[in-house]
Design an enzyme around this catalytic site. Structure first.
Site, PDB file in Angstrom:
ATOM      1  N   LYS A 190       0.833  -1.204   0.000  1.00 31.66           N
ATOM      2  CA  LYS A 190       0.000   0.000   0.000  1.00 31.66           C
ATOM      3  C   LYS A 190       0.872   1.261   0.000  1.00 31.66           C
ATOM      4  O   LYS A 190       0.668   2.178  -0.786  1.00 31.66           O
ATOM      5  CB  LYS A 190      -0.912  -0.029   1.221  1.00 31.66           C
ATOM      6  CG  LYS A 190      -1.992   1.002   1.177  1.00 31.66           C
ATOM      7  CD  LYS A 190      -2.982   0.796   2.312  1.00 31.66           C
ATOM      8  CE  LYS A 190      -3.907  -0.376   2.046  1.00 31.66           C
ATOM      9  NZ  LYS A 190      -4.609  -0.876   3.197  1.00 31.66           N
ATOM     10  N   ARG A 221      -3.675   2.817   8.259  1.00 32.62           N
ATOM     11  CA  ARG A 221      -3.917   1.567   7.538  1.00 32.62           C
ATOM     12  C   ARG A 221      -2.694   0.675   7.594  1.00 32.62           C
ATOM     13  O   ARG A 221      -1.575   1.145   7.478  1.00 32.62           O
ATOM     14  CB  ARG A 221      -4.167   1.867   6.054  1.00 32.62           C
ATOM     15  CG  ARG A 221      -5.350   2.756   5.804  1.00 32.62           C
ATOM     16  CD  ARG A 221      -5.185   3.504   4.492  1.00 32.62           C
ATOM     17  NE  ARG A 221      -6.438   4.143   4.143  1.00 32.62           N
ATOM     18  CZ  ARG A 221      -7.184   3.778   3.117  1.00 32.62           C
ATOM     19  NH1 ARG A 221      -6.792   2.848   2.303  1.00 32.62           N
ATOM     20  NH2 ARG A 221      -8.324   4.370   2.891  1.00 32.62           N
ATOM     21  N   GLY A 266      -8.145  -7.483   4.595  1.00 33.67           N
ATOM     22  CA  GLY A 266      -8.830  -7.426   5.880  1.00 33.67           C
ATOM     23  C   GLY A 266      -7.996  -7.870   7.066  1.00 33.67           C
ATOM     24  O   GLY A 266      -8.529  -8.119   8.134  1.00 33.67           O
ATOM     25  N   MET A 299      -6.142  -6.200   8.904  1.00 38.45           N
ATOM     26  CA  MET A 299      -6.442  -5.234   9.957  1.00 38.45           C
ATOM     27  C   MET A 299      -7.214  -4.125   9.265  1.00 38.45           C
ATOM     28  O   MET A 299      -6.750  -3.554   8.291  1.00 38.45           O
ATOM     29  CB  MET A 299      -5.106  -4.748  10.516  1.00 38.45           C
ATOM     30  CG  MET A 299      -5.002  -3.288  10.800  1.00 38.45           C
ATOM     31  SD  MET A 299      -5.007  -2.997  12.558  1.00 38.45           S
ATOM     32  CE  MET A 299      -5.450  -1.289  12.558  1.00 38.45           C
ATOM     33  N   ARG A 343      -3.360  -1.510  -6.365  1.00 41.20           N
ATOM     34  CA  ARG A 343      -2.594  -2.747  -6.182  1.00 41.20           C
ATOM     35  C   ARG A 343      -3.010  -3.712  -7.277  1.00 41.20           C
ATOM     36  O   ARG A 343      -4.075  -3.561  -7.879  1.00 41.20           O
ATOM     37  CB  ARG A 343      -2.858  -3.352  -4.805  1.00 41.20           C
ATOM     38  CG  ARG A 343      -4.297  -3.713  -4.564  1.00 41.20           C
ATOM     39  CD  ARG A 343      -4.500  -4.279  -3.173  1.00 41.20           C
ATOM     40  NE  ARG A 343      -5.925  -4.437  -2.905  1.00 41.20           N
ATOM     41  CZ  ARG A 343      -6.437  -4.668  -1.721  1.00 41.20           C
ATOM     42  NH1 ARG A 343      -5.660  -4.755  -0.685  1.00 41.20           N
ATOM     43  NH2 ARG A 343      -7.732  -4.820  -1.554  1.00 41.20           N
ATOM     44  N   HIS A 370     -15.634  -8.791   1.423  1.00 42.74           N
ATOM     45  CA  HIS A 370     -14.583  -9.666   1.927  1.00 42.74           C
ATOM     46  C   HIS A 370     -14.757 -11.087   1.393  1.00 42.74           C
ATOM     47  O   HIS A 370     -13.818 -11.705   0.889  1.00 42.74           O
ATOM     48  CB  HIS A 370     -14.620  -9.656   3.461  1.00 42.74           C
ATOM     49  CG  HIS A 370     -13.629 -10.587   4.081  1.00 42.74           C
ATOM     50  ND1 HIS A 370     -13.953 -11.874   4.456  1.00 42.74           N
ATOM     51  CD2 HIS A 370     -12.320 -10.439   4.365  1.00 42.74           C
ATOM     52  CE1 HIS A 370     -12.892 -12.453   4.959  1.00 42.74           C
ATOM     53  NE2 HIS A 370     -11.882 -11.609   4.921  1.00 42.74           N
ATOM     54  N   SER A 406      13.110 -44.103 -13.793  1.00 45.61           N
ATOM     55  CA  SER A 406      11.961 -43.274 -13.430  1.00 45.61           C
ATOM     56  C   SER A 406      11.909 -43.252 -11.907  1.00 45.61           C
ATOM     57  O   SER A 406      11.872 -44.306 -11.262  1.00 45.61           O
ATOM     58  CB  SER A 406      10.675 -43.876 -14.000  1.00 45.61           C
ATOM     59  OG  SER A 406       9.581 -43.089 -13.593  1.00 45.61           O
ATOM     60  N   CYS A 412       7.795 -40.456 -11.640  1.00 47.79           N
ATOM     61  CA  CYS A 412       6.400 -40.888 -11.768  1.00 47.79           C
ATOM     62  C   CYS A 412       5.700 -40.968 -10.416  1.00 47.79           C
ATOM     63  O   CYS A 412       4.551 -41.372 -10.336  1.00 47.79           O
ATOM     64  CB  CYS A 412       6.302 -42.210 -12.515  1.00 47.79           C
ATOM     65  SG  CYS A 412       7.099 -43.574 -11.665  1.00 47.79           S
ATOM     66  N   TYR A 439      11.660 -35.625 -18.005  1.00 51.03           N
ATOM     67  CA  TYR A 439      10.204 -35.451 -17.990  1.00 51.03           C
ATOM     68  C   TYR A 439       9.653 -35.653 -16.592  1.00 51.03           C
ATOM     69  O   TYR A 439      10.316 -36.245 -15.734  1.00 51.03           O
ATOM     70  CB  TYR A 439       9.520 -36.425 -18.964  1.00 51.03           C
ATOM     71  CG  TYR A 439       9.632 -37.882 -18.579  1.00 51.03           C
ATOM     72  CD1 TYR A 439       8.703 -38.466 -17.708  1.00 51.03           C
ATOM     73  CD2 TYR A 439      10.659 -38.676 -19.074  1.00 51.03           C
ATOM     74  CE1 TYR A 439       8.794 -39.796 -17.342  1.00 51.03           C
ATOM     75  CE2 TYR A 439      10.765 -40.010 -18.707  1.00 51.03           C
ATOM     76  CZ  TYR A 439       9.834 -40.567 -17.846  1.00 51.03           C
ATOM     77  OH  TYR A 439       9.937 -41.881 -17.469  1.00 51.03           O
TER      78      TYR A 439
HETATM   79  C1  PEP Z   1       6.324 -44.512  -6.418  1.00 48.93           C
HETATM   80  O1  PEP Z   1       6.685 -45.243  -5.504  1.00 48.93           O
HETATM   81  O2  PEP Z   1       6.589 -43.305  -6.457  1.00 48.93           O
HETATM   82  C2  PEP Z   1       5.526 -45.047  -7.520  1.00 48.93           C
HETATM   83  C3  PEP Z   1       5.220 -44.325  -8.565  1.00 48.93           C
HETATM   84  O3  PEP Z   1       5.066 -46.307  -7.377  1.00 48.93           O
HETATM   85  P1  PEP Z   1       3.824 -46.700  -6.469  1.00 48.93           P
HETATM   86  O4  PEP Z   1       3.196 -45.456  -5.978  1.00 48.93           O
HETATM   87  O5  PEP Z   1       2.922 -47.500  -7.347  1.00 48.93           O
HETATM   88  O6  PEP Z   1       4.476 -47.496  -5.409  1.00 48.93           O
END
Ligand code: PEP
Ligand code: MG
Length: 922
Positions: A41, A111, A120, A122, A355, A473, A808, A875, A895
């Site tokens: 502010k 303020r 909000g 204060m 703002r 609010h 992975s 994963c 990825y």
């Molecule tokens: C993990 O362990 O991160 C995984 C992807 O396998 P799961 O969750 O099936 O054990």
């Protein structure tokens, strides 16, 4: 008007540090770059002054002063008060008025203003500086006695509530009683005498409730108000808000002392709040509300229904034109949509705040795209303007149109924050939290919300209020935290005492299900079914995500087990399947019976096969077990091949990582306790089948199944699982290719901790692959890799990489085993308490822990040292979490893979990771 404000750096100060930054007369000592010190502010007021906009003079006491105040145990830093007095004097000079001067009083608002806006946290204290003497000066100057007494009673009410902690209802009841006694419908119907009496009553309330007289010395008022603003930084609602929004607690708040201008000086005065674009839709129209002859809090509290801002065009055309021009100027200056507060005092416009506007997800996306088209920001900036949570919200559920058509509507209010919310009605924030803690879904229903309700709003599915407009609010906070909200539902009579609400002869009570549509403002009886928001119908979001795709380095894959999921993920932009958990297919329909049939004889059959391989002849029982096992596995193979073909077709041309069976086998059998109870209760009448089943379950029982016979261990103990799944994958590939498809399979081995586990599984799998190729007379292409989810696997990644073309990271298991927390139990037990108590900063199953990330980094380095072209992905659940995605970017993964629904979020997060990370600095 001349300026007494000195340039930054020059200001004399009695305190050890410079704590004050002033502005006025077209000059400001601060600017917009000083948000840390001046708060949002203060920085905005300084910047607007610098831009030549009409801002009433004032000064900011810095956030540093607040932090030093706490460091000194709640004492103003030495010398600060003298500096405040000097700053007040400067404002007196700039305005030509005197603080406490009965003839021409200077009144100020006080303020809070932190670096990040905390709606909000204060409330503002207005009209500070009023007492019985200065009040008379005000009356004499304005010639309006009613105005003077109204200003005074408002001041006592606000100061009493905010600074002196008197309950707001105490004043409200007295006001209501005064209105009733005078037959007044509105506050504005009370005359000067009534307001004068009310001011006296208010003072009496303050004395009664606090034991202290209401302070009459303006300097005492300023001292108390300043300390109250500081203290509010660690107030419950501010703490709750910061915890929810992940704002650091050590930033502190600034205090802004601003010359009062009056919107309630007659019909040529007014006050309002407006956004330079519609914060719900993002449309480029001025959006907001204003009231003539009113003070700021009247608009926000929804006490009178405020007309839309464009009505000002007819009522005060010149002021409106100036306001539009200023709005455009500020939008260009800040290169973002602004949320503006303004007051008109006798035809003159004053800007009180600018703002960046809070906005809905839909508005965020539209505004970002539009600002790019208007040449105000770059695409990269647009990407940084959208929060990953916004993308999530846009894909949130809507009500099923048919069900909604047939539903009973209770009432309609303002569509304050979009989305569909279904829950049981609760009427206060504490109950909301209690109910949600015990697993309920709730909708918080209030007459209007205040910052004290924040904790309830944060856990509710949606919010419904009877009063308050689009800038109330409830509306502002709901939009920000992404909750559906219907506000200002005037038809609804809410009774806190009986915990009921009624509109149009329909009532609902605490615990009743209601459905709230924040996109249309409607409220329905019961729990309506919802449908997902369609990504396909959101071209602007797709446009932004296409920009994200150009920026990001990492690909975004998905975890999908079925062709339908794969197809949906593809629509969302998935570039492959990073995890297909084959065992999920085991549970569908008749399959579970087949799988159980195989598991029940799996150990006997496997041993028998080993005997046969060693040249032994099998007895009848063994032979039967083998036959039963092989027949079940053959059925399974056919079914799995069908599954894989479906997935390969859905992902045609894109990689599909198929993981071989992972969970412990007992997961497919009935629960041990239940089977035990069944057999025990049946006694002698228990069937042979049930007894055998119980014995088998017992024989497979493990104390720690998550650390037991699962993953690659299972495949090595019962090799047929590996063989059957390999055959199903490869024959699926051959079949899809034969019909013109382009399947790309990657076979992944889970839970490898020792390189020999991988090499042995690989040998098994390759032998089977050769057999399939020989039978089909074709060569099949597939890639072989592994999960890294056991710490030992990460520690020996260089050895493991000799046998794996890809890694992975299974960060669910890797987190479990790195912390030694059972992923099945920890979140239901101590873990969330750990997070609450600050023992852990976050839930490591949601956001990748740095130590786990460190293990991953080590595995990446070791793996790449062995095999420079090693492909690397994640994963575990963290693959869809924006903060974790940023860590994956830094680790250098190729990825991330996440559930289909999170693919769009991941696309944006992966781009943001590049824009904020080291890549950008290169
Ligand atoms: C993990 O362990 O991160 C995984 C992807 O396998 P799961 O969750 O099936 O054990
Ligand atoms: Mg795992």
């Amino acid at each position: 008007m001349t300026s007494t404000a000195t340039p930054a750096g020059d200001r004399a100060h009695s305190a050890a540090k410079r704590y004050i930054y002033g502005w006025g007369g077209g000059v400001a000592e601060g600017d917009s770059s000083m948000r840390d010190l001046l708060g949002g502010k203060g920085a905005g007021l300084a910047e607007m002054t610098n831009a030549g906009l009409p801002v009433p003079p004032g000064f900011t006491i810095t956030t540093e002063a607040c932090n030093d105040y706490f460091a000194a145990g709640g004492q103003l830093p030495e010398g600060l008060w003298a500096d405040v007095l000097e700053a007040v004097h400067e404002v007196e000079v700039l305005t030509g008025k005197g603080f406490g001067n009965a003839a021409d009083p200077l009144l100020v608002s006080v303020r809070s203003g932190a670096k990040f806006s905390m709606p909000g946290m204060m409330d503002t204290v207005l009209n500070l500086g009023l007492n019985e003497e200065t009040l008379h000066g005000l009356v004499a100057l304005t010639g309006n006695e009613r105005f003077g007494w109204d200003a005074y009673r408002r001041f006592i009410q606000m100061f009493g509530r905010i600074v002196m902690d008197v309950k707001g209802e105490r004043f409200d009841h007295a006001l209501d009683a005064a209105k009733a006694a005078h037959g007044a419908a509105q506050d504005t119907d009370l005359d000067a005498a009534a307001l004068k009496a009310l001011a006296g009553e208010f003072k009496a309330i303050v004395l009664e409730d606090t034991g202290r007289a209401f302070p009459s010395d303006p300097l005492d008022q300023l001292d108390l108000a300043t300390k109250a603003v500081f203290a509010s930084w660690f107030g419950k609602r501010a703490m709750d808000y910061r915890n929810n929004q992940k704002i650091a607690h050590d930033l502190g708040t600034a205090v802004n002392v601003v010359t009062m201008v009056f919107g309630n000086m007659g019909d040529d005065s007014g006050t309002g709040v407006a956004f330079t674009r519609d914060p719900n839709t993002g449309e480029k129209v001025l959006y907001g509300e204003y009231l003539t002859n009113a003070q700021g809090e009247d608009v926000v509290a929804g006490i009178r229904t405020a007309p839309k801002i464009n009505q000002m065009q007819t009522e005060m055309p010149a002021v409106y034109a100036e306001f539009v021009r200023i709005g455009e100027q500020l939008e260009r200056h800040y290169r973002d949509v602004q949320d503006l507060e303004f007051t008109i005092e006798r035809g003159k416009l004053y800007m009180l705040q600018t703002r960046s506007a809070k906005r809905t997800a839909a508005a965020a996306v539209k505004i970002a795209a539009d600002l790019v088209d208007e040449g105000l920001i770059t695409r990269d900036e647009a990407l940084m303007r959208i929060e990953p949570a916004h993308v999530d919200q846009l894909l949130r559920d809507q009500f099923d149109p048919t069900a909604r058509g047939a539903a009973v509507r209770i009432a309609k209010g303002l569509n304050a924050s979009p989305g569909a919310a279904v829950g049981r009605a609760v009427f206060d924030a504490d109950t909301a939290v209690e109910w949600v803690d015990r697993g309920e879904r709730v909708v918080l229903v209030r007459v209007e919300t205040s910052p004290d309700d924040f904790h309830g709003m944060a856990v509710a599915q949606g919010i419904l209020t009877a009063r308050g407009g689009a800038t109330s609010h409830a509306a502002v906070v709901a939009r920000q935290i992404g909750k559906p909200c219907v506000a200002g539902c005037h038809e609804l009579a809410v009774d806190y005492r009986t915990k009921t609400a009624t509109a149009n002869d329909i009532s609902f009570a605490e615990g009743d299900w209601i459905s709230v549509d924040g996109s249309t403002g409607e409220v329905f009886v019961g729990a309506l079914p919802t449908v997902s928001a369609r990504f396909e119908d959101q071209p602007e979001l797709q446009r932004i995500l296409d920009w994200a795709d150009e920026v990001r380095r990492m690909e975004v894959w998905t975890n999908a087990d079925k062709p339908e999921e794969a197809a949906m993920a593809r629509i969302y932009g998935a570039q492959g399947i990073g995890l297909c958990r084959t065992e999920h297919m085991f549970r569908e329909g008749e399959r579970l019976e087949i799988v159980r049939g195989a598991i029940l004889v799996a150990n006997v059959a496997t041993r028998a096969k080993a005997k046969r391989a060693a040249g032994e002849t099998l007895d009848a029982d063994d032979a039967e077990a083998v036959a039963t096992f092989d027949s079940a596995m053959a059925k399974l193979e056919v079914l799995q091949q069908g599954d894989f073909e479906g997935i390969f077709r859905a992902m045609d041309g894109l990689p599909v990582v198929i993981r071989l069976i992972d969970p412990p086998l007992h997961e497919f059998l009935p629960n041990l306790e239940e089977q035990l109870v069944k057999v025990t209760l049946a006694g002698d009448a228990a069937s042979e089948e049930d007894r055998v089943l119980l014995a088998t379950i017992k024989s497979m029982h493990e104390q720690n199944p998550m650390l037991g016979l699962r993953g690659c261990r299972l495949g090595l103990m019962i090799p047929d699982f590996v063989k059957v799944q390999t055959r199903a994958i490869l024959n699926g590939l051959i079949a899809v290719k034969a019909t013109g498809g382009h399947p790309k399979a990657k076979i992944m081995i889970p839970l490898v901790g020792h390189v020999n586990e991988l090499s042995a599984t690989k040998a098994l799998l390759e032998a089977e692959a050769k057999a399939v190729e020989a039978a089909a007379g074709v060569e099949v292409e597939y890639v072989f890799g592994t999960m890294i989810e056991v710490p030992r696997g990460a520690l020996t990644a260089d050895e493991i990489a000799k046998h794996a073309a890809f890694f992975s990271f299974g960060t669910n298991d890797l987190t479990q085993m790195t912390f030694g927390y059972s992923r099945d139990d920890a979140e239901g037990g101590f873990l969330l308490k750990y997070v609450e108590d600050g023992i852990l900063p976050v839930n490591p199953f949601q956001t990748l822990d740095d130590a786990v990330a460190g293990l991953m980094k080590m595995a990446v380095d070791k793996g790449r040292a062995t095999r420079p072209d090693l492909e690397l992905g994640i994963c575990g659940e963290h693959g869809g979490d924006p903060e974790s995605i940023a860590k994956c970017e830094r680790i250098g993964l190729d990825y991330v893979s996440c559930s289909p629904f999170r693919v769009p979020v991941a696309r944006l997060a992966a781009a943001q990771a590049v824009l904020t990370g080291p890549e950008r600095d290169k």
